[in-house]
Design a protein around this motif. Structure first.
Motif, PDB file in Angstrom:
ATOM      1  N   ALA A   3      -4.070   3.480 -14.147  1.00 18.13           N
ATOM      2  CA  ALA A   3      -3.249   2.457 -14.805  1.00 18.13           C
ATOM      3  C   ALA A   3      -1.781   2.627 -14.472  1.00 18.13           C
ATOM      4  O   ALA A   3      -1.060   1.642 -14.278  1.00 18.13           O
ATOM      5  N   GLU A   4      -1.309   3.874 -14.393  1.00 14.46           N
ATOM      6  CA  GLU A   4       0.109   4.116 -14.109  1.00 14.46           C
ATOM      7  C   GLU A   4       0.481   3.592 -12.728  1.00 14.46           C
ATOM      8  O   GLU A   4       1.562   3.041 -12.521  1.00 14.46           O
ATOM      9  N   ALA A   5      -0.434   3.731 -11.767  1.00 14.16           N
ATOM     10  CA  ALA A   5      -0.179   3.235 -10.416  1.00 14.16           C
ATOM     11  C   ALA A   5      -0.175   1.710 -10.382  1.00 14.16           C
ATOM     12  O   ALA A   5       0.578   1.111  -9.610  1.00 14.16           O
ATOM     13  N   ARG A   6      -1.000   1.078 -11.195  1.00 15.80           N
ATOM     14  CA  ARG A   6      -1.007  -0.389 -11.250  1.00 15.80           C
ATOM     15  C   ARG A   6       0.352  -0.902 -11.725  1.00 15.80           C
ATOM     16  O   ARG A   6       0.904  -1.858 -11.173  1.00 15.80           O
ATOM     17  N   ARG A   7       0.885  -0.280 -12.758  1.00 17.43           N
ATOM     18  CA  ARG A   7       2.200  -0.690 -13.273  1.00 17.43           C
ATOM     19  C   ARG A   7       3.312  -0.367 -12.281  1.00 17.43           C
ATOM     20  O   ARG A   7       4.299  -1.094 -12.176  1.00 17.43           O
ATOM     21  N   TYR A   8       3.144   0.729 -11.563  1.00 17.86           N
ATOM     22  CA  TYR A   8       4.180   1.210 -10.662  1.00 17.86           C
ATOM     23  C   TYR A   8       4.496   0.194  -9.576  1.00 17.86           C
ATOM     24  O   TYR A   8       5.668  -0.098  -9.303  1.00 17.86           O
ATOM     25  N   LEU A   9       3.486  -0.346  -8.937  1.00 19.59           N
ATOM     26  CA  LEU A   9       3.703  -1.323  -7.868  1.00 19.59           C
ATOM     27  C   LEU A   9       4.441  -2.545  -8.399  1.00 19.59           C
ATOM     28  O   LEU A   9       5.341  -3.078  -7.733  1.00 19.59           O
ATOM     29  N   GLN A  10       4.105  -2.982  -9.583  1.00 17.01           N
ATOM     30  CA  GLN A  10       4.793  -4.132 -10.177  1.00 17.01           C
ATOM     31  C   GLN A  10       6.270  -3.831 -10.403  1.00 17.01           C
ATOM     32  O   GLN A  10       7.141  -4.653 -10.098  1.00 17.01           O
ATOM     33  N   LYS A  11       6.560  -2.644 -10.946  1.00 14.13           N
ATOM     34  CA  LYS A  11       7.945  -2.274 -11.219  1.00 14.13           C
ATOM     35  C   LYS A  11       8.770  -2.220  -9.941  1.00 14.13           C
ATOM     36  O   LYS A  11       9.879  -2.766  -9.875  1.00 14.13           O
TER      37      LYS A  11
ATOM     38  N   SER B 197       0.822  -1.210   0.000  1.00 10.91           N
ATOM     39  CA  SER B 197       0.000   0.000   0.000  1.00 10.91           C
ATOM     40  C   SER B 197       0.854   1.258   0.000  1.00 10.91           C
ATOM     41  O   SER B 197       0.529   2.248  -0.668  1.00 10.91           O
ATOM     42  N   MET B 198       1.959   1.239   0.739  1.00 13.22           N
ATOM     43  CA  MET B 198       2.862   2.383   0.773  1.00 13.22           C
ATOM     44  C   MET B 198       3.453   2.662  -0.605  1.00 13.22           C
ATOM     45  O   MET B 198       3.526   3.810  -1.042  1.00 13.22           O
ATOM     46  N   ILE B 199       3.888   1.617  -1.285  1.00 17.34           N
ATOM     47  CA  ILE B 199       4.473   1.791  -2.618  1.00 17.34           C
ATOM     48  C   ILE B 199       3.439   2.383  -3.564  1.00 17.34           C
ATOM     49  O   ILE B 199       3.719   3.329  -4.310  1.00 17.34           O
ATOM     50  N   SER B 200       2.253   1.836  -3.548  1.00 19.59           N
ATOM     51  CA  SER B 200       1.199   2.332  -4.424  1.00 19.59           C
ATOM     52  C   SER B 200       0.845   3.777  -4.102  1.00 19.59           C
ATOM     53  O   SER B 200       0.645   4.598  -4.997  1.00 19.59           O
ATOM     54  N   ALA B 201       0.799   4.106  -2.806  1.00 13.35           N
ATOM     55  CA  ALA B 201       0.449   5.466  -2.396  1.00 13.35           C
ATOM     56  C   ALA B 201       1.526   6.465  -2.764  1.00 13.35           C
ATOM     57  O   ALA B 201       1.231   7.639  -3.015  1.00 13.35           O
ATOM     58  N   TYR B 202       2.783   6.043  -2.791  1.00 16.03           N
ATOM     59  CA  TYR B 202       3.860   6.960  -3.164  1.00 16.03           C
ATOM     60  C   TYR B 202       3.648   7.484  -4.579  1.00 16.03           C
ATOM     61  O   TYR B 202       3.965   8.624  -4.891  1.00 16.03           O
ATOM     62  N   ASN B 203       3.084   6.663  -5.418  1.00 13.84           N
ATOM     63  CA  ASN B 203       2.835   7.066  -6.804  1.00 13.84           C
ATOM     64  C   ASN B 203       1.458   7.675  -7.005  1.00 13.84           C
ATOM     65  O   ASN B 203       1.321   8.733  -7.615  1.00 13.84           O
ATOM     66  N   GLY B 204       0.422   7.021  -6.513  1.00  9.97           N
ATOM     67  CA  GLY B 204      -0.949   7.440  -6.818  1.00  9.97           C
ATOM     68  C   GLY B 204      -1.707   8.036  -5.658  1.00  9.97           C
ATOM     69  O   GLY B 204      -2.910   8.280  -5.782  1.00  9.97           O
ATOM     70  N   GLY B 205      -1.053   8.280  -4.537  1.00  6.80           N
ATOM     71  CA  GLY B 205      -1.708   8.881  -3.389  1.00  6.80           C
ATOM     72  C   GLY B 205      -2.436   7.872  -2.523  1.00  6.80           C
ATOM     73  O   GLY B 205      -2.855   6.811  -2.987  1.00  6.80           O
ATOM     74  N   THR B 206      -2.603   8.226  -1.250  1.00  4.31           N
ATOM     75  CA  THR B 206      -3.331   7.356  -0.327  1.00  4.31           C
ATOM     76  C   THR B 206      -4.776   7.170  -0.770  1.00  4.31           C
ATOM     77  O   THR B 206      -5.339   6.079  -0.649  1.00  4.31           O
TER      78      THR B 206
ATOM     79  N   ASN C  82      -1.237 -11.174  -0.646  1.00  5.07           N
ATOM     80  CA  ASN C  82      -1.230 -11.436  -2.089  1.00  5.07           C
ATOM     81  C   ASN C  82      -2.502 -10.926  -2.750  1.00  5.07           C
ATOM     82  O   ASN C  82      -2.492 -10.525  -3.922  1.00  5.07           O
ATOM     83  N   GLN C  83      -3.600 -10.895  -2.017  1.00  5.52           N
ATOM     84  CA  GLN C  83      -4.847 -10.359  -2.553  1.00  5.52           C
ATOM     85  C   GLN C  83      -4.796  -8.831  -2.642  1.00  5.52           C
ATOM     86  O   GLN C  83      -5.322  -8.236  -3.587  1.00  5.52           O
ATOM     87  N   VAL C  84      -4.158  -8.218  -1.643  1.00 13.47           N
ATOM     88  CA  VAL C  84      -3.971  -6.761  -1.691  1.00 13.47           C
ATOM     89  C   VAL C  84      -3.115  -6.389  -2.892  1.00 13.47           C
ATOM     90  O   VAL C  84      -3.417  -5.437  -3.636  1.00 13.47           O
ATOM     91  N   TYR C  85      -2.040  -7.143  -3.085  1.00  8.36           N
ATOM     92  CA  TYR C  85      -1.161  -6.883  -4.237  1.00  8.36           C
ATOM     93  C   TYR C  85      -1.940  -7.032  -5.543  1.00  8.36           C
ATOM     94  O   TYR C  85      -1.823  -6.184  -6.446  1.00  8.36           O
ATOM     95  N   TRP C  86      -2.725  -8.089  -5.653  1.00  5.92           N
ATOM     96  CA  TRP C  86      -3.496  -8.306  -6.880  1.00  5.92           C
ATOM     97  C   TRP C  86      -4.452  -7.147  -7.124  1.00  5.92           C
ATOM     98  O   TRP C  86      -4.562  -6.641  -8.254  1.00  5.92           O
ATOM     99  N   ALA C  87      -5.136  -6.715  -6.076  1.00 10.08           N
ATOM    100  CA  ALA C  87      -6.095  -5.619  -6.230  1.00 10.08           C
ATOM    101  C   ALA C  87      -5.407  -4.334  -6.683  1.00 10.08           C
ATOM    102  O   ALA C  87      -5.879  -3.632  -7.592  1.00 10.08           O
TER     103      ALA C  87
END
Length: 380
Positions: A359-367, A313-322, A346-351
């Motif tokens: 879309a940019e935030a979805r890719r960001y967490l993977q990277k 969640s922290m990684i995703s929020a760094y890019n796309g906000g909380t 793993n379900q949180v990661y998938w979501a």
């Protein structure tokens, strides 16, 4: 030292526009690749700051107009997160460092004695210093040389030696022009250029420069080194000159008006927000970006119970906000947190990588998570 025109201009634009990464990305799926459109968001002339919109538009178009005058609309380039572009010589010459491809391209459109113009541009590029404060990316102003070159060790000359001094840079420039000179015809001009390959581990060499800063920030805020490295790799590929048209600066691409202001207020206990000049300093940038992760962990996302779910969640929020993280799980923030905490990591990661509204935030967490794995395997 006189402030570069870029920094003065960008500070004004931040004040006048009130634009932030979160605002831009809430309206558009932002593409951070090199784009001429970015040049239209910059005002390169110092001392001409005004709230008059017409005058401001004129300032913002000045740089792109100069570039297109010499290079044409189709051949104009500007700096971005992973592309260093600097014009010199009255906009007749330019250096382009493509960090993703690992190549440095130095070019000139000078009509008189082009090889001499090209040689000067090559030597300047090879000797450009590490400190971004002495380089104005959005004018043709001269570069203040003298410090250790930014590209030191990332380029080897024809003798397989790193380049630190002017005599070696000049000799390598002569070699390149004698053996590697290329030409291409654009619509209105002839371009003379050379392509210089970077060493295979150029990203690692840039990253090593900041090891002590990353280590200190990790200890100061309790954020793992592998996460800091992965964020820098994702955001800028260890390019301290990185800028984006979402008003983000430096290695960790900190937005002054949002993350920067939060860190100043809540961590540093000081008013205002960091200036672009402050964030172009690698130590300040890494400190601020890491401090923002501290806020995400201990303030904005502290209700996330599982440590690994919190990490994602922290990684995703760094890019796309909380807000973007919570909207992934429900439009109501309280219900969103409840739903998130009901899930396995793993379900949180998938979501977050499939259902995040951006879309940019979805890719960001993977990277970022992939880069973390690479770092821990000694491959980053």
């Amino acid at each position: 030292m006189k402030k570069p025109a870029l920094l003065v201009a960008l500070s004004a634009l931040l004040t006048l526009s009130g634009c932030s990464r979160e605002f831009v990305e809430s309206m558009y799926d932002v593409d951070y690749t090199t784009t001429n459109r970015f040049a239209n968001n910059l005002a390169p002339q110092p001392g001409q700051l005004t709230k008059d919109s017409a005058a401001l538009d004129q300032l913002m178009n000045s740089f792109s107009g100069q570039v297109e005058r010499y290079w044409g609309e189709n051949d104009a380039l500007v700096a971005s997160k992973r592309q260093y572009v600097k014009y010199t010589d009255g906009y007749q010459s330019r250096a382009h460092v493509d960090f993703e491809r690992g190549v440095v391209i130095v070019e000139t459109v000078a009509k008189t004695d082009p090889t001499q113009h090209l040689k000067s541009a090559i030597t300047t590029t090879l000797l450009t210093p590490e400190n971004p404060a002495g380089v104005d990316l959005y004018s043709d102003s001269a570069i203040e040389l003298g410090d250790k070159p930014f590209l030191y060790g990332q380029i080897l000359d024809n003798e397989k030696q790193p380049i630190e001094w002017s005599w070696r840079a000049n000799r390598f420039a002569d070699h390149l022009i004698a053996t590697q000179l290329k030409k291409r015809a654009e619509r209105f001009h002839q371009v003379y250029y050379v392509e210089i390959p970077m060493v295979a581990d150029h990203a690692d060499k840039r990253g090593y420069k900041y090891a002590h800063i990353v280590r200190d920030a990790s200890r100061r805020y309790g954020i793992s080194e592998d996460l800091i490295y992965a964020i820098i790799k994702t955001e800028s590929s260890f390019n301290p000159y990185a800028v984006s048209h979402a008003n983000a600066y430096g290695l960790m691409q900190v937005v002054p008006a949002t993350a920067g202001a939060d860190v100043f207020k809540l961590v540093k206990k000081r008013s205002g927000e960091p200036s672009p000049m402050y964030l172009f300093d690698p130590a300040n940038n890494i400190d601020t970006g890491t401090a923002y992760f501290y806020l995400l962990r201990h303030r904005y996302l502290k209700a996330v119970k599982d440590p690994l779910s919190l990490h994602y969640s922290m990684i995703s929020a760094y890019n796309g906000g909380t807000g973007g993280v919570l909207k992934t799980f429900h439009h109501d923030r309280n219900q969103a947190m409840t739903n998130l905490n009901r899930l396995q990591p793993n379900q949180v990661y998938w979501a977050l990588t499939h259902k995040h509204p951006k879309a940019e935030a979805r890719r960001y967490l993977q990277k970022v998570t992939n880069y973390q794995k690479a770092f821990n395997q000694g491959k980053l």
